[in-house]
Motif scaffolding. Structure first.
Motif, PDB file in Angstrom:
ATOM      1  N   UNK A   4       0.764  -1.237   0.000  1.00  0.00           N
ATOM      2  CA  UNK A   4       0.000   0.000   0.000  1.00  0.00           C
ATOM      3  C   UNK A   4       0.790   1.279   0.000  1.00  0.00           C
ATOM      4  N   UNK A   5       0.063   2.383  -0.172  1.00  0.00           N
ATOM      5  CA  UNK A   5       0.632   3.719  -0.330  1.00  0.00           C
ATOM      6  C   UNK A   5       1.660   3.738  -1.459  1.00  0.00           C
ATOM      7  N   UNK A   6       1.356   3.032  -2.528  1.00  0.00           N
ATOM      8  CA  UNK A   6       2.229   3.092  -3.703  1.00  0.00           C
ATOM      9  C   UNK A   6       2.147   4.469  -4.347  1.00  0.00           C
ATOM     10  N   UNK A   7       0.985   5.103  -4.249  1.00  0.00           N
ATOM     11  CA  UNK A   7       0.788   6.467  -4.728  1.00  0.00           C
ATOM     12  C   UNK A   7       0.618   7.389  -3.522  1.00  0.00           C
ATOM     13  N   UNK A   8       1.108   8.625  -3.653  1.00  0.00           N
ATOM     14  CA  UNK A   8       0.987   9.562  -2.539  1.00  0.00           C
ATOM     15  C   UNK A   8      -0.418  10.139  -2.437  1.00  0.00           C
ATOM     16  N   UNK A   9      -1.193  10.025  -3.489  1.00  0.00           N
ATOM     17  CA  UNK A   9      -2.571  10.510  -3.496  1.00  0.00           C
ATOM     18  C   UNK A   9      -3.206  10.176  -4.831  1.00  0.00           C
ATOM     19  N   UNK A  10      -4.396  10.661  -5.047  1.00  0.00           N
ATOM     20  CA  UNK A  10      -5.107  10.361  -6.280  1.00  0.00           C
ATOM     21  C   UNK A  10      -4.802  11.303  -7.419  1.00  0.00           C
ATOM     22  N   UNK A  11      -4.151  12.439  -7.122  1.00  0.00           N
ATOM     23  CA  UNK A  11      -3.835  13.434  -8.147  1.00  0.00           C
ATOM     24  C   UNK A  11      -2.446  13.140  -8.699  1.00  0.00           C
ATOM     25  N   UNK A  12      -2.393  12.316  -9.752  1.00  0.00           N
ATOM     26  CA  UNK A  12      -1.122  11.834 -10.279  1.00  0.00           C
ATOM     27  C   UNK A  12      -0.808  12.466 -11.626  1.00  0.00           C
ATOM     28  N   UNK A  13       0.479  12.488 -11.959  1.00  0.00           N
ATOM     29  CA  UNK A  13       0.871  12.808 -13.322  1.00  0.00           C
ATOM     30  C   UNK A  13       0.345  11.706 -14.250  1.00  0.00           C
ATOM     31  N   UNK A  14       0.161  12.055 -15.491  1.00  0.00           N
ATOM     32  CA  UNK A  14      -0.500  11.145 -16.412  1.00  0.00           C
ATOM     33  C   UNK A  14       0.166   9.802 -16.589  1.00  0.00           C
ATOM     34  N   UNK A  15       1.514   9.748 -16.460  1.00  0.00           N
ATOM     35  CA  UNK A  15       2.199   8.488 -16.741  1.00  0.00           C
ATOM     36  C   UNK A  15       2.577   7.705 -15.489  1.00  0.00           C
TER      37      UNK A  15
END
Length: 334
Positions: free
Chosen positions: A54-65
Motif C-alpha cells: 500500500x501507499x504506492x501512490x501519494x494521493x489520487x492526483x497523479x501525473x499522467x504516466x
C-alpha cells in the motif's frame, strides 16, 4: 517454500515540498522509475511473489504516466504481484487502481474485508484487504481471522498500524496477529523496516524504498527472502538511489567548510542529501548549530540560504522566500 519481495510506501508523485521545483521534478521522475528497477532486481534474484503493502501512490492526483509506468513495470515481473491499497491510495472507483489496465499477474485487494488470492503453482495463498477511504479507525479484517490448515503457505498482506492504542490507520493488535495462523504477515504504513513476531507468526514492515526528507534518514529499501510453512527467513535490502543523512562535523581543528566537505561529500555518498551539524567540543560548549543541504544536481553544499549553488540552482528557502539574505532560511537549509 516461496521466494518473496515485500515492499510498499512508494508514495509516487510526492510533492517533495522542501526542494526547489526543479529538484522536486527530478526526484518525482526518479521515483517513477524505481518500480522498474525493483522488478529487474526481483527477476534477477528469482523472486516468485511480489507483495506491495500500500501507499504506492501519494494521493489520487497523479501525473499522467505515473500509474501506467507502475503497471508496465509490474507486467515485466515474472511472478505474481499482489497489492493492498493503503490510506494514501485507497481503492475507490476513481482510484488509479480502478482506472489503470493491469496485467494478468497483478492482483489488487478491493474491499475493506479479508480477501484471498490463491496461487497453487506457488503452493501459497495471500490474504489481505484494501483501504477504501483515507481513514480506517477499526480493524475489520484481521480480528477473528484464522488461516485454514490446508497444506498451503499462508501470507497476509495489509496496510495498517500495529498498536495497542487507537489509530486512524487500521489498528492491528499483536494478539490478533498471533491468532491468525499466518506464516508471514507483510505490512505497510511504517517507513522503517522491521521484523517482529507475535506468538508463532512473523510479521514485518518493509519500510519505504526511498526517503523523502530528513525525517526518513539512512538506508531505505525492502524485505526479501523465503517463506515456508511455520518458518520465515527475510533480509533487508538497501535500495534507495539517494539517502537523507544528518552528520556531526567536528570543527575543532581546521576550516569548518573543509571539514564539512571532507565528511559529507566523499564517496560513496556523493548523490545523497545531507544536513550537517557543526560542533567544537574543545571550546567547552557546542558551536552554534548549523546545517547545509547538498544540492541534488551538482552535489555540492548550498553556499548560503540566499545564494545559488555552484550549479546555478537556488536553495529551497531562496525559492520560497526570495533572495533577501535577511530572511530566515527554511527548515531544509537552516
Amino acid at each position: 517454500m516461496v521466494r518473496i519481495l515485500h515492499a510498499g510506501d512508494f508514495h509516487l508523485d510526492s510533492a517533495f515540498g522542501a526542494l526547489t521545483p526543479e529538484q522536486a521534478r527530478q526526484r518525482r521522475a526518479e521515483s517513477r522509475r524505481m518500480p522498474e528497477r525493483m522488478v529487474d532486481w526481483a527477476n534477477d534474484h528469482g523472486v516468485q511473489l511480489l507483495l506491495l503493502a500500500g501507499d504506492l501512490f501519494d494521493g489520487g492526483d497523479l501525473c499522467g504516466d505515473t500509474a501506467p509506468l507502475l503497471a508496465q513495470a509490474l507486467a515485466q515481473f515474472r511472478g505474481q504481484a499482489v497489492i493492498a491499497p493503503g490510506n494514501h491510495d485507497p481503492y475507490t472507483p476513481e482510484s488509479p487502481y480502478a482506472r489503470t489496465p493491469w496485467s494478468e499477474n497483478v492482483h489488487i485487494f478491493t474491499e475493506d474485508r479479508m480477501q484471498t488470492f490463491s496461487f497453487p503453482e506457488l503452493g501459497c495463498a495471500v490474504h489481505g484487504a484494501a483501504f477504501t477511504a483515507p481513514e480506517c479507525p477499526a480493524d475489520r479484517v484481521l480480528s477473528g481471522f484464522r488461516a485454514p490448515e490446508d497444506g498451503l503457505i499462508h501470507i497476509g498482506l495489509l496496510h495498517g498500524d500495529v498498536t495497542g492504542s487507537a489509530s486512524r490507520y487500521r489498528p492491528l493488535r499483536t494478539a490478533d496477529i498471533a491468532a491468525s495462523a499466518l506464516d508471514y504477515l507483510a505490512l505497510g504504513h511504517v517507513h522503517a523496516a522491521a521484523l517482529s513476531a507475535a506468538g508463532d507468526v512473523t510479521y514485518g514492515y518493509c519500510g519505504c524504498p526511498e526517503g523523502r526528507g530528513f525525517d526518513e534518514l539512512g538506508d531505505k529499501g525492502f524485505l526479501t527472502g523465503q517463506v515456508e510453512r511455520g518458518h520465515t527467513e527475510l533480509r533487508f535490502v538497501p535500495f534507495a538511489r539517494r539517502r537523507y543523512c544528518i552528520v556531526q562535523v567536528d570543527v575543532t581543528d581546521g576550516d569548518p567548510l573543509a571539514a564539512l566537505e571532507r565528511i559529507c561529500f566523499s564517496d560513496p555518498w556523493s548523490e545523497n542529501a545531507f544536513r550537517a551539524e557543526m560542533d567544537n567540543p574543545a571550546s567547552g560548549s557546542p558551536a552554534p548549530r548549523r546545517s547545509r543541504r547538498a544540492c541534488l544536481f551538482c552535489r555540492r553544499r548550498w553556499r548560503s540560504a540566499s545564494s545559488p549553488c555552484n550549479c546555478g540552482t537556488k536553495p529551497p528557502c531562496a525559492a520560497r522566500y526570495g533572495t533577501d539574505a535577511a530572511r530566515t532560511p527554511c527548515a531544509a537549509c537552516s
